[in-house]
Write a protein that holds these residues in place. Structure first.
Motif, PDB file in Angstrom:
ATOM      1  N   PRO A 138      32.732 113.085  60.568  1.00  0.00           N
ATOM      2  CA  PRO A 138      31.425 113.454  60.522  1.00  0.00           C
ATOM      3  C   PRO A 138      31.057 114.710  60.293  1.00  0.00           C
ATOM      4  O   PRO A 138      29.869 114.960  59.878  1.00  0.00           O
ATOM      5  N   THR A 139      31.671 115.750  60.428  1.00  0.00           N
ATOM      6  CA  THR A 139      31.157 117.131  59.842  1.00  0.00           C
ATOM      7  C   THR A 139      31.726 117.624  58.895  1.00  0.00           C
ATOM      8  O   THR A 139      31.767 118.727  58.247  1.00  0.00           O
ATOM      9  N   GLY A 140      32.450 116.699  57.964  1.00  0.00           N
ATOM     10  CA  GLY A 140      33.259 117.197  56.736  1.00  0.00           C
ATOM     11  C   GLY A 140      32.495 116.697  55.604  1.00  0.00           C
ATOM     12  O   GLY A 140      31.244 116.260  55.786  1.00  0.00           O
ATOM     13  N   GLY A 141      32.845 116.815  54.258  1.00  0.00           N
ATOM     14  CA  GLY A 141      32.463 116.502  53.197  1.00  0.00           C
ATOM     15  C   GLY A 141      33.097 116.167  51.994  1.00  0.00           C
ATOM     16  O   GLY A 141      34.276 116.396  51.790  1.00  0.00           O
ATOM     17  N   VAL A 142      32.582 115.293  51.253  1.00  0.00           N
ATOM     18  CA  VAL A 142      33.393 114.628  50.030  1.00  0.00           C
ATOM     19  C   VAL A 142      32.549 114.780  48.817  1.00  0.00           C
ATOM     20  O   VAL A 142      31.403 114.331  48.913  1.00  0.00           O
ATOM     21  N   THR A 143      33.158 115.104  47.739  1.00  0.00           N
ATOM     22  CA  THR A 143      32.640 115.279  46.490  1.00  0.00           C
ATOM     23  C   THR A 143      33.279 114.422  45.521  1.00  0.00           C
ATOM     24  O   THR A 143      34.382 114.830  45.489  1.00  0.00           O
ATOM     25  N   VAL A 144      32.861 113.636  44.749  1.00  0.00           N
ATOM     26  CA  VAL A 144      33.361 112.819  43.600  1.00  0.00           C
ATOM     27  C   VAL A 144      32.699 113.072  42.203  1.00  0.00           C
ATOM     28  O   VAL A 144      31.619 112.674  42.147  1.00  0.00           O
ATOM     29  N   ASN A 145      33.504 113.348  41.260  1.00  0.00           N
ATOM     30  CA  ASN A 145      32.713 113.582  39.975  1.00  0.00           C
ATOM     31  C   ASN A 145      33.719 112.652  38.863  1.00  0.00           C
ATOM     32  O   ASN A 145      35.044 113.260  38.849  1.00  0.00           O
ATOM     33  N   ALA A 146      33.063 111.730  38.163  1.00  0.00           N
ATOM     34  CA  ALA A 146      33.798 110.719  37.503  1.00  0.00           C
ATOM     35  C   ALA A 146      32.762 110.331  36.478  1.00  0.00           C
ATOM     36  O   ALA A 146      31.981 109.341  36.723  1.00  0.00           O
ATOM     37  N   PRO A 147      33.011 111.170  35.450  1.00  0.00           N
ATOM     38  CA  PRO A 147      31.919 110.733  34.093  1.00  0.00           C
ATOM     39  C   PRO A 147      31.983 109.157  33.829  1.00  0.00           C
ATOM     40  O   PRO A 147      31.084 108.489  33.297  1.00  0.00           O
ATOM     41  N   ALA A 148      33.233 108.467  33.922  1.00  0.00           N
ATOM     42  CA  ALA A 148      33.340 106.924  33.536  1.00  0.00           C
ATOM     43  C   ALA A 148      32.917 106.228  34.431  1.00  0.00           C
ATOM     44  O   ALA A 148      32.951 104.809  34.342  1.00  0.00           O
ATOM     45  N   GLY A 149      32.464 106.824  35.624  1.00  0.00           N
ATOM     46  CA  GLY A 149      31.938 105.687  36.704  1.00  0.00           C
ATOM     47  C   GLY A 149      32.567 105.836  38.129  1.00  0.00           C
ATOM     48  O   GLY A 149      34.041 106.425  38.080  1.00  0.00           O
ATOM     49  N   ILE A 150      32.060 105.393  39.168  1.00  0.00           N
ATOM     50  CA  ILE A 150      32.917 105.372  40.411  1.00  0.00           C
ATOM     51  C   ILE A 150      32.718 103.973  41.007  1.00  0.00           C
ATOM     52  O   ILE A 150      31.530 103.390  41.088  1.00  0.00           O
ATOM     53  N   ARG A 151      33.835 103.052  41.339  1.00  0.00           N
ATOM     54  CA  ARG A 151      33.859 101.946  41.890  1.00  0.00           C
ATOM     55  C   ARG A 151      34.607 101.925  43.201  1.00  0.00           C
ATOM     56  O   ARG A 151      35.638 102.266  43.199  1.00  0.00           O
ATOM     57  N   GLN A 152      33.913 101.265  44.310  1.00  0.00           N
ATOM     58  CA  GLN A 152      34.600 101.198  45.456  1.00  0.00           C
ATOM     59  C   GLN A 152      35.266  99.748  45.362  1.00  0.00           C
ATOM     60  O   GLN A 152      34.541  98.909  45.423  1.00  0.00           O
TER      61      GLN A 152
END
Length: 424
Positions: free
Chosen positions: A408-422
């Motif tokens: 809860p106190t952390g952070g996530v950054t995702v950088n993906a020009p082709a897209g991001i899919r869960q």
């Protein structure tokens, strides 16, 4: 020569060669010192299949040309020249010779069969101008240096009595040659080579400390050649392969880490690094300088003993398993960077690490970031900061994941020009 009452027997030949045949001082542990004083051409030779057994006595051999032994039992051996330079400043006389850029005084060559040290703590040293070759070395410590012609020895130490210290060196003149050994069991191993280092053979690499897994240190350095070995175990492992197309290839490193708790593994190469599983508190893999990025292929990281520090820099990175840091650790460092594709076959688990300015990073540069075949679970302890970078721009191959968590106190950054899919 039969037994005598102990002490040291000194023998000097003022001309010609010396031949040793059937010498047995094992009952008294007597020492033997032999000098072939003949300038330049003097040899010391043990007759083939004859006995040379001093028990724990010390063997000293001095000759300008070749020292050639069969099987030997002794508590230590010293091999050196009989005469130094005679007519200075002439650069090749006596036992002295200029080899490339090195001026050295030593015997021409040293060769021996199997050498056994009954004491288990004796010192075995030799320097040669043109190569050292021996059979198996079941001894306390080894110190061999060759200026040309390389070093080739059999197994060193044993499971029952690992050697205490090994030092092999051909990184002496720029033309020293390669170093090849059999399997090694030793508490401390250091090998410097002008060319390649091979433990075992290229087809069948051999292990370093397959049994003596709690060894202290292992350091291999090549000036211009590859490093090839089987499994490696030591608290500190450093493998440095220099040269434009240098490669490091080994099996698992510290597979016994669950009980030995190794501290550090460092690997540098300019072309490629191919390793089995890796375990240590700190693991660093990269090139030697500046813009050098080897291709990196490993097995699972931290599967036997999760550590706290992983730093990879490669042209491409492929990890064949999970990447695990200590889930209870804090202040951890995770930086895995590739210029192109970054592939991790398993999931990623860490303790607490990174911050807003320097997060834990998995960076695929201009390539694909693939974790657990697109079904990745990336789990970090609360308060962690994670950065994921995929450089691929093909929308048919987006970055895929199942879950990413940093608390809860952390952070996530995702950088993906082709897209991001869960993927669920």
């Amino acid at each position: 020569l039969a037994q005598f009452g102990g002490g040291t027997l000194n023998f000097t030949s003022t001309a010609g060669n010396v031949t040793l045949t059937d010498i047995d001082f094992s009952a008294s542990n007597g020492s033997l010192s032999v000098r072939a004083a003949q300038l330049v051409t003097g040899n010391i030779t043990q007759t083939g299949a004859s006995t040379l057994n001093l028990g724990s006595g010390f063997l000293t051999l001095r000759a300008d040309n070749n020292v050639t032994l069969d099987n030997v039992t002794a508590g230590g051996i010293s091999v050196s020249q009989a005469n130094n330079q005679v007519f200075s400043p002439v650069f090749s006389n006596g036992s002295c010779e200029t080899i490339n850029f090195s001026f050295v005084c030593a015997p021409n060559a040293f060769a021996a069969g199997n050498i056994i040290d009954p004491s288990g703590f004796g010192s075995f040293s030799a320097t040669a101008r043109h190569g050292i070759t021996t059979g198996n070395l079941d001894v306390g410590s080894v110190d061999f240096t060759a200026y040309e012609g390389g070093i080739m020895v059999g197994t060193i130490g044993s499971a029952a009595t690992p050697a205490n210290s090994i030092f092999l060196n051909t990184n002496t003149s720029g033309v020293g040659g390669s170093v090849q050994t059999g399997a090694i069991e030793a508490n401390s191993t250091t090998i410097y080579s002008d060319s390649a280092i091979t433990v075992g053979t290229l087809i069948t690499p051999a292990a370093v400390n397959a049994v003596n897994t709690g060894a202290g240190s292992l350091y291999f350095y090549t000036l211009n050649g590859d490093i090839t070995a089987g499994s490696l175990d030591a608290s500190s492992v450093q493998l440095d392969a220099n040269g434009g197309a240098s490669a490091v290839t080994t099996a698992n490193i510290n597979a016994s880490a669950a009980t030995t708790f190794p501290g550090y593994v460092g690997i540098n190469a300019n072309a490629s690094v191919s390793i089995g599983t890796l375990d240590a508190d700190q693991i660093v893999i990269g090139g030697h300088c500046c813009s050098t990025y080897p291709s990196i292929t490993t097995g699972a990281i931290g599967g036997n003993r999760p550590g706290n520090y992983v730093d990879f820099s490669g042209s491409s990175v492929s990890i064949g398993g999970g990447l695990n840091l200590d889930a209870a650790g804090t202040g951890q460092w995770l930086q895995v960077g590739a210029l192109s594709n970054l592939t991790i076959s398993g999931n990623v688990t860490t303790g607490q690490g990174g911050d807003f300015f320097t997060p834990m990073r998995l960076n695929a540069g201009s390539g694909l970031l693939t974790i657990n075949s697109g079904s990745s679970v990336i789990s970090a302890a609360d308060g962690s900061f994670i950065s994921l970078q995929a450089g691929d721009t093909n929308t048919a191959t987006p970055f895929q994941f199942a879950s990413i968590g940093a608390g809860p106190t952390g952070g996530v950054t995702v950088n993906a020009p082709a897209g991001i899919r869960q993927t669920l």
